[in-house]
Design a protein around this motif. Structure first.
Motif, PDB file in Angstrom:
ATOM      1  N   THR A 169       0.742  -0.934  -0.150  1.00 16.28           N
ATOM      2  CA  THR A 169      -0.033  -0.105   0.048  1.00 16.28           C
ATOM      3  C   THR A 169       0.951   1.594  -0.127  1.00 16.28           C
ATOM      4  N   LEU A 170       0.151   2.297  -0.308  1.00 16.02           N
ATOM      5  CA  LEU A 170       1.328   3.214  -0.626  1.00 16.02           C
ATOM      6  C   LEU A 170       1.587   3.949   0.576  1.00 16.02           C
TER       7      LEU A 170
ATOM      8  N   MET B  71       3.648   2.516   2.069  1.00 11.74           N
ATOM      9  CA  MET B  71       4.941   1.889   1.855  1.00 11.74           C
ATOM     10  C   MET B  71       5.828   1.883   1.497  1.00 11.74           C
ATOM     11  N   LEU B  72       5.349   2.959   0.554  1.00  6.92           N
ATOM     12  CA  LEU B  72       6.263   3.651  -0.221  1.00  6.92           C
ATOM     13  C   LEU B  72       7.077   4.693  -0.446  1.00  6.92           C
ATOM     14  N   ASN B  73       8.706   5.282  -0.889  1.00  5.96           N
ATOM     15  CA  ASN B  73       8.567   6.617  -1.144  1.00  5.96           C
ATOM     16  C   ASN B  73       7.780   7.905  -1.105  1.00  5.96           C
ATOM     17  N   PRO B  74       7.807   8.356   0.231  1.00  3.48           N
ATOM     18  CA  PRO B  74       6.818   9.502   0.180  1.00  3.48           C
ATOM     19  C   PRO B  74       6.767  10.589  -1.182  1.00  3.48           C
TER      20      PRO B  74
ATOM     21  N   LEU C 115       7.897  10.050  -4.040  1.00  3.39           N
ATOM     22  CA  LEU C 115       7.122   9.789  -5.434  1.00  3.39           C
ATOM     23  C   LEU C 115       5.414   9.809  -5.972  1.00  3.39           C
ATOM     24  N   GLN C 116       5.464   9.983  -4.121  1.00  4.87           N
ATOM     25  CA  GLN C 116       3.584  10.759  -4.637  1.00  4.87           C
ATOM     26  C   GLN C 116       2.774  12.292  -4.482  1.00  4.87           C
TER      27      GLN C 116
END
Lengths: 463, 463
Positions: free
Chosen positions: B5-6, B8-11, B13-14
């Protein structure tokens, strides 16, 4: 103001190591230029590129699959179908027409819905890329949330992984493959690597598995794969499965390939999985087209939307690569006009690769101080070489890793370019090199390797 | 363990925004699917993609240059020369043969040495890329040394720049272009942006200039360019010159294109310059091949070696793109068999684009509340639209930027997809949209735009 110099640039990028295009590859190009211009006094008359899995390059000359190239030519210049009637088989004309109708009308150019390993595939989960490496780079960029983030990388590894981690400010968490059991992946060694991260404050985010292995040529068993999936579950790791060599199998019955998707689905596991594939390897060897894809399993809708957006910033993967992917996933079928030629071309490539790999491993194993795991898959062998204290000393004096020194001497004497194990990672105090099994003329080629090795042992002594 | 899910990812990039493939583009695809499947009740019978400079896409159908496609087809399947004798002109056969001999033998596939604008070019300074964006991304990655690093970006800009900066953890330093003087670049506005960086602790590293402009279609004069180079000298900025539209010139005599390389060399300036070019624009419009290059000026040997290594991690740009670059830099010459067709094809594309651009600007300027700078280059117009308080209020209630609301209504009513100015950046309180000048059938197309605008004004009132 002065010209742009290294001190003005991102220092992280300067740590990037990429042996596949490093000192040896550059020296091999210099020799090639010397041979071409004539008037040299080199002890060989050709350079043999065993450093990179690029089957169609000059000197290796693995022929492209005719079907793929016919479809590509017709897509490039559709008028050919009428200008050269009868030259293209009917299924090629139909395929090119179908692609022509599709391309341009949809930006993402999606893949037809399919089914693999008994599990369905949805086009929404599949992203076409410019080769597998473009997908790997994107996923690593996404998974590195801060500079303490780390990704588990096998040692030896394909150096794309550490290079890409360096570019995205992430840490590599190395785990050792086990040469003594045919370069198998031992979950215990991953657990050991994970335990270490607690000491140095690294947050493990994902596990990279290369299967079939590069540079090892090993194949994972389904039982080991299930253990790895369980381990990802326990440690909340995303599984990045590099499966680009999945169709390079030399003993399909004894050593079959199983996809991680099958294992994850069969286990009903929640582990997020990204599996990578490419048209550069297999029987295609279409490295220059830059085509590949990755497939997502257990990934949320929002993450898929984010990936779609990030992929769109790069606009689109090359159409020539997309056409290559199409012909990989939809090859000619029995009964179609192109089937017989396609079958004979792909069979010939499989047979030649399997036979060369076997002969090379046997002959290397017969050399003093050389041992080589017989590889059931991929395109490589990764022999271990014992080097004498004298050889190690001379290498260090020249500022070289001992296996790089060995590989440079090999290049100087035989024109054969291989890659030193130190570029892929190996146990402390061990030395290897990677060579591809793509070179035709295996007798002449292995003969040169043998003579070089015996001369090296004579000069520097055995270990 | 749960699906990816989001969170868990590099913020970072969002935060990436990329309007060119955003909400409007996705909705346009949905409409296209509805039209294809039939049984819809949409008020239009086709979707017109004015959102992206992709000349060969369906509905626009700018024909590819025959020479390029003939060379490409023959490189894909060289046997065609014999199988279809007489179908390919002799210069095409010779070119394909020459490329065939070259490709594979050299990894970097270098460009023949040349000369441009009276200044020499060396192949060592030129790197082939998969479209200009791949080069931009690499350079931004290299120039961002830490999270305070910033790059000067024109506003409005092509959003690749801010998206790529977000991916590489850098800061955008916006500087405003001046609509009142034909979207010119005013060095004073760059100085003002630089002054601001002192307050917020941003370290400016480079200046991006897009010339001809995207989305503005403006062309810089040599005098302004010289001022910009001087400014880079004063502030130790690397100059990143996006010159991908250099051959899309509508009034060559009054508004010629000058390369930054010429200015830097003429001034004998030490400013490090990277100039980007691509085969996706110009008369080629070969977006799908992914071909381009960048050229370095005033860059040290060590930096060139680092770039070579980093480029190698991505393996190689697509060969189809490289072949496209070859035919861009070495088009057929007078006296060669392919020259006449090449000349008539390229002339027709130039003429049609110039004429459509002129008509569209005139007709847009005649509408109430619309003003549009007449563009001498590139593929776009960027009209300013005045929106009433009522329109702004309704848009905000729907959670949309007012110009995005206007563009969505246009798409809903006419099937024309344009991009809102808010995706490119604009002065606070102003509204624009970008549309390409690539659509054939300009009468019908502009008629739809006019009727839509008048209806919108009628419904929401004028500003």
């Amino acid at each position: 103001m002065r010209p742009l110099t290294l001190d003005m640039l991102n220092p992280q990028l300067q740590t990037v190591q990429y042996v596949v295009r490093g000192e040896l590859a550059i020296k091999a190009e210099t020799y090639r230029d010397q041979l071409k211009s004539g008037g040299h006094n080199l002890p060989f008359d050709k350079v043999i590129s065993s450093n990179i899995g690029n089957p169609q390059q000059k000197g290796l000359d693995q022929p492209p699959i005719t079907f793929t190239r016919q479809v590509a030519a017709l897509t490039e210049w559709p008028a050919l179908a009428d200008l050269a009637p009868g030259v293209f088989p009917a299924d090629v004309v139909a395929r090119a027409k179908g692609l022509q109708d599709e391309i341009g009308s949809i930006g993402a150019y999606s893949h037809s819905q399919g089914d693999r390993d008994g599990h369905s595939a949805s086009p929404d989960d599949i992203f076409l890329t410019a080769g597998a490496d473009a997908g790997v780079s994107l996923l690593i960029n996404m998974l590195i949330t801060d500079p303490t983030s780390g990704i588990l990388i096998p040692i030896p590894q394909y150096p794309l992984y550490t290079a890409t981690l360096a570019q995205h400010h992430g840490r590599a968490i190395p785990y050792l493959l086990d040469e003594s059991s045919g370069w198998s992946t031992n979950p215990a060694s991953i657990s050991a690597a994970l335990a270490k991260t607690k000491e140095d404050g690294t947050t493990p985010k994902a596990l990279v598995v290369i299967n079939p292995g590069n540079p090892t040529g090993a194949l994972l068993t389904a039982a080991t794969m299930a253990e790895l999936v369980k381990l990802c579950e326990e440690h909340s790791l995303v599984l990045l499965a590099d499966e680009v060599y999945q169709s390079n199998l030399h003993e399909k019955e004894r050593h079959p390939f199983t996809s991680f998707k099958k294992i994850v689905r069969d286990l009903n596991s929640p582990v997020p999985l990204v599996s990578f594939h490419s048209i550069s390897k297999g029987v295609r060897g279409e490295c220059g087209r830059r085509g590949g894809y990755f497939e997502l399993t257990n990934v949320s809708e929002e993450v898929r939307a984010l990936i779609y957006k990030l992929v769109s910033v790069g606009l689109c993967p090359p159409l020539a690569g997309q056409i290559g992917v199409d012909s990989m996933v939809r090859p000619p079928k029995k009964g179609e006009p192109s089937y017989a030629l396609w079958k004979s071309e792909t069979d010939a490539i499989h047979t030649a690769l399997a036979s060369r790999t076997k002969i090379m491993a046997q002959r290397l194993n017969a050399l003093p101080g050389v041992s080589c795991v017989e590889s059931p898959g991929a395109l490589y062998l990764f022999p271990k070489i014992e080097l004498s204290a004298k050889a190690v000393k001379v290498a260090r004096e020249k500022g070289k890793e001992p296996d790089a020194f060995y590989a440079l001497r090999m290049l100087d004497e035989t024109g054969i370019c291989v890659m030193p194990g130190s570029g892929f990672g190996q146990r402390e105090g061990e030395w290897h090199y990677r060579l591809t099994c793509l070179c035709p003329g295996v007798e002449e080629y292995v003969g040169k390797l043998e003579r070089f090795h015996m001369g090296f042992v004579q000069k520097y002594g055995s270990a």
